[in-house]
Design an enzyme around this catalytic site. Structure first.
Site, PDB file in Angstrom:
ATOM      1  N   CYS A 127      62.669  25.320  42.793  1.00 25.49           N
ATOM      2  CA  CYS A 127      63.948  25.126  42.117  1.00 25.49           C
ATOM      3  C   CYS A 127      63.878  25.611  40.683  1.00 25.49           C
ATOM      4  O   CYS A 127      63.946  24.834  39.723  1.00 25.49           O
ATOM      5  CB  CYS A 127      64.364  23.671  42.212  1.00 25.49           C
ATOM      6  SG  CYS A 127      64.611  23.218  43.920  1.00 25.49           S
ATOM      7  N   GLU A 129      31.145  40.608  31.910  1.00 22.88           N
ATOM      8  CA  GLU A 129      31.628  39.426  32.638  1.00 22.88           C
ATOM      9  C   GLU A 129      33.008  39.682  33.202  1.00 22.88           C
ATOM     10  O   GLU A 129      33.981  39.098  32.748  1.00 22.88           O
ATOM     11  CB  GLU A 129      31.643  38.198  31.752  1.00 22.88           C
ATOM     12  CG  GLU A 129      31.227  38.498  30.344  1.00 22.88           C
ATOM     13  CD  GLU A 129      31.549  37.410  29.374  1.00 22.88           C
ATOM     14  OE1 GLU A 129      30.600  36.735  29.016  1.00 22.88           O
ATOM     15  OE2 GLU A 129      32.718  37.272  28.988  1.00 22.88           O
ATOM     16  N   GLY A 170      37.646  42.905  30.705  1.00 23.20           N
ATOM     17  CA  GLY A 170      38.976  43.408  30.416  1.00 23.20           C
ATOM     18  C   GLY A 170      39.230  44.720  31.150  1.00 23.20           C
ATOM     19  O   GLY A 170      40.127  45.467  30.794  1.00 23.20           O
TER      20      GLY A 170
HETATM   21  C1  LIG Z   1      38.587  35.491  31.384  1.00 24.05           C
HETATM   22  C2  LIG Z   1      37.299  35.909  30.842  1.00 24.05           C
HETATM   23  C3  LIG Z   1      36.638  37.017  31.398  1.00 24.05           C
HETATM   24  C4  LIG Z   1      37.204  37.845  32.540  1.00 24.05           C
HETATM   25  O1  LIG Z   1      38.272  38.646  32.189  1.00 24.05           O
HETATM   26  P1  LIG Z   1      38.894  39.678  33.249  1.00 24.05           P
HETATM   27  O2  LIG Z   1      40.014  40.336  32.532  1.00 24.05           O
HETATM   28  O3  LIG Z   1      39.348  38.899  34.449  1.00 24.05           O
HETATM   29  O4  LIG Z   1      37.837  40.614  33.645  1.00 24.05           O
HETATM   30  C5  LIG Z   1      35.411  37.335  30.866  1.00 24.05           C
HETATM   31  N1  LIG Z   1      34.867  36.628  29.840  1.00 24.05           N
HETATM   32  C6  LIG Z   1      35.477  35.562  29.296  1.00 24.05           C
HETATM   33  C7  LIG Z   1      34.815  34.829  28.207  1.00 24.05           C
HETATM   34  C8  LIG Z   1      36.712  35.171  29.776  1.00 24.05           C
HETATM   35  O5  LIG Z   1      37.331  34.129  29.203  1.00 24.05           O
END
Ligand SMILES: *Cc1c(COP(=O)(O)O)cnc(C)c1O
Length: 412
Positions: A337, A268, A227
Site C-alpha cells: 500500500c 571486498e 565499488g
Molecule cells: C558495502 C561494502 C562493500 C561492498 O560494496 P559493493 O559495491 O557491493 O561491492 C565493501 N566494503 C565495505 C566496507 C562495504 O561497506
C-alpha cells in the site's frame, strides 16, 4: 540464465519448475556465476598476492558465505552479527575483516574477542582502542582519500562530507595516536563506494592510499575496497576488471619494491560477486488497464525488493511463462500500500494473470534488504549448484511474524 526450448533455465534448471516446487515469490541464486566472477577477479590480479573478502551484506545467506569460503575468499563484515554468521559459515577469524562505521567500542571489543581483524574508521575509536589494547591487537585503518571522480556527484569517491573513513589530512594526528599508544597498524583500507567504471579515476584514489601507506612501516595489506560496477541494463557498461588488474598490478608491484615488502592486495566486493548470480521470481496477480497505463501487479513489493524504489535502480524484467510472445508495454508494480513501482513502461512479452516474471541482477542488496512491511512473509531462497536446486531459506510463516511480540494477555 538462458532460453532453451522456449524456457528460461539456470544451469539446466527451468525457472517455471522452481515456482511450482517452491511457490512464489522466490529468490534464486546460481553458484556457477558467483564462481566465475570470483575467479575473474582473482585472475585479473594474479601477479600480486591478492585476497578477496566477500562483502556479505550484499547477500548474507550462510550457504553463499560458505561457498565463497570454499573458493578461498575471506569475509568483509560490517556488523558483529555478520562476524558471527561468518564464523558459523566456516571462515577462520583471521580471514574476516570487520569494517564497521559508527559502532560502539563495546561492539568492536566483541569482535576482538572473536579474533577477527579490526578496521577502524574514526580517530575517537582509534584512540580509545589504542588506550585499551596498545600493540596487543593489530588494527587496520580506513582512510578517506577525498577524490572527486570526474566532478560527477554519483561517482565521486570518499567526498569531503562522507561519514566514512579518516581523512588523509588527519594523518599527522593519526600518527600521534599510534605512536603514543604504541599501536600496530597492519592494514590500510579505503572503500569509496563508487562505480569504478573509469579505471583512471580509481587509480587516483589508489595513488593517495599508497602515498599514505609510506607512513606506516608495519603494513601487511593494502585493501582498496570495492565499488565494481555491473551491467544492469542490456548493453550497460561495467568495470573492465582485466584492464584494471593490469594497471593496478604493475603499480602495486612498484610500490611493494619501494616499500620493501611484498604486501597483500585486498578487495571486498559484494555486488560484483553476487548481483548477476541472483534472480527474483514473482507471479502476476492482476493485469490492470487504467485510463493511461497498463499495469502488471505482482505478488510481491518493496518489502521483498526495494532497490527500484530506494535507489531508482533499473532491473531487467522478463516473462518466464511466455518468453517469446508479442512485446507490449507494462508498468510493473507491487502489492504494497504505497507506490512501489518496479519498472515503468517496460517492453515485456505479453503478460497474462498467473504468469511468472523474473527480475535479473537481484543477487546483491535485494533479499538482504527485505522486510516484513505490510506483515508479509519474506520469500524463500533457492541455490542452484551443479545443475541441482536446493532450498537455502524457508519461506516465512505466521510464527515468524508473532515470535518476538509480547502479547499483553492480562492487560489488554
Ligand atoms: C558495502 C561494502 C562493500 C561492498 O560494496 P559493493 O559495491 O557491493 O561491492 C565493501 N566494503 C565495505 C566496507 C562495504 O561497506
Amino acid at each position: 540464465m538462458e532460453l532453451l526450448n522456449n524456457q528460461y533455465v539456470i544451469d539446466g534448471v527451468p525457472l517455471q519448475d522452481l515456482i511450482e516446487k517452491y511457490d512464489s515469490p522466490l529468490y534464486v541464486y546460481e553458484t556457477a556465476k558467483m564462481e566465475k566472477q570470483y575467479k575473474q577477479l582473482v585472475n585479473s590480479f594474479k601477479s600480486s598476492r591478492v585476497k578477496v573478502y566477500y562483502a556479505c551484506k550484499a547477500l548474507s545467506n550462510i550457504n553463499v558465505m560458505r561457498f565463497f569460503c570454499k573458493l578461498g575468499a575471506g569475509l568483509d563484515a560490517v556488523s558483529i552479527q555478520e562476524v558471527m554468521l561468518g564464523l558459523e559459515a566456516g571462515y577462520e577469524p583471521a580471514d574476516i575483516i570487520y569494517t564497521p562505521n559508527c559502532v560502539s567500542l563495546e561492539e568492536i571489543n566483541l569482535a576482538v574477542k572473536k579474533g577477527v581483524r579490526i578496521n577502524i574508521d574514526n580517530i575517537s575509536i582509534l584512540e580509545q582502542f589504542g588506550h585499551e589494547h596498545g600493540n596487543n591487537v593489530p588494527v587496520w585503518i580506513r582512510i578517506n582519500p577525498h577524490i572527486m571522480a570526474g566532478g560527477h556527484q554519483k561517482i565521486s569517491t570518499g567526498h569531503i562530507d562522507s561519514k566514512f573513513g579518516i581523512s588523509i589530512y588527519q594523518m599527522p594526528h593519526v600518527q600521534r595516536v599510534i605512536e603514543t599508544n604504541n599501536m600496530l597498524v597492519e592494514g590500510l583500507h579505503m572503500h569509496t563506494g563508487s562505480d569504478i567504471l573509469d579505471v583512471e579515476v580509481f587509480m587516483q584514489g589508489i595513488e593517495i592510499l599508497l602515498d599514505t601507506a609510506k607512513g606506516f612501516p608495519d603494513l601487511e595489506c593494502i585493501d582498496i575496497g570495492s565499488g565494481f560496477k555491473v551491467a544492469y541494463r542490456e548493453g550497460d557498461n561495467y568495470t573492465d576488471i582485466e584492464a584494471f588488474g593490469h594497471s593496478l598490478s604493475e603499480r602495486f608491484k612498484d610500490f611493494c619494491t619501494d616499500y620493501g615488502k611484498d604486501l597483500i592486495l585486498a578487495f571486498e566486493p559484494g555486488k560484483f560477486l553476487v548481483s548477476e548470480a541472483g534472480y527474483f521470481l514473482a507471479k502476476v496477480n492482476v493485469v490492470k488497464q487504467t485510463t493511461s497505463t497498463m499495469f502488471a501487479g505482482l505478488d510481491t513489493g518493496m518489502n521483498h525488493f526495494i532497490r527500484p524504489m530506494f535507489y531508482d535502480a533499473y532491473h531487467q524484467i522478463l516473462n518466464v511463462s511466455n518468453p517469446s510472445g508479442k512485446l507490449r508495454i507494462y508498468t510493473v508494480v507491487g502489492y504494497i500500500c504505497e507506490t512501489d513501482t518496479f519498472g515503468w513502461n517496460r517492453k515485456i512479452s505479453e503478460i497474462s494473470e498467473g504468469d511468472v516474471l523474473v527480475f535479473k541482477n537481484t543477487g546483491a542488496y535485494c533479499f538482504s534488504m527485505s522486510s516484513n512491511y505490510n506483515s508479509r512473509y519474506r520469500p524463500a531462497e533457492v541455490l542452484i549448484h551443479n545443475k541441482k536446486d536446493y532450498l537455502i531459506r524457508k519461506r516465512e510463516n505466521i510464527e515468524d511474524l508473532t515470535r518476538n511480540q509480547v502479547i499483553l494477555d492480562n492487560v489488554l
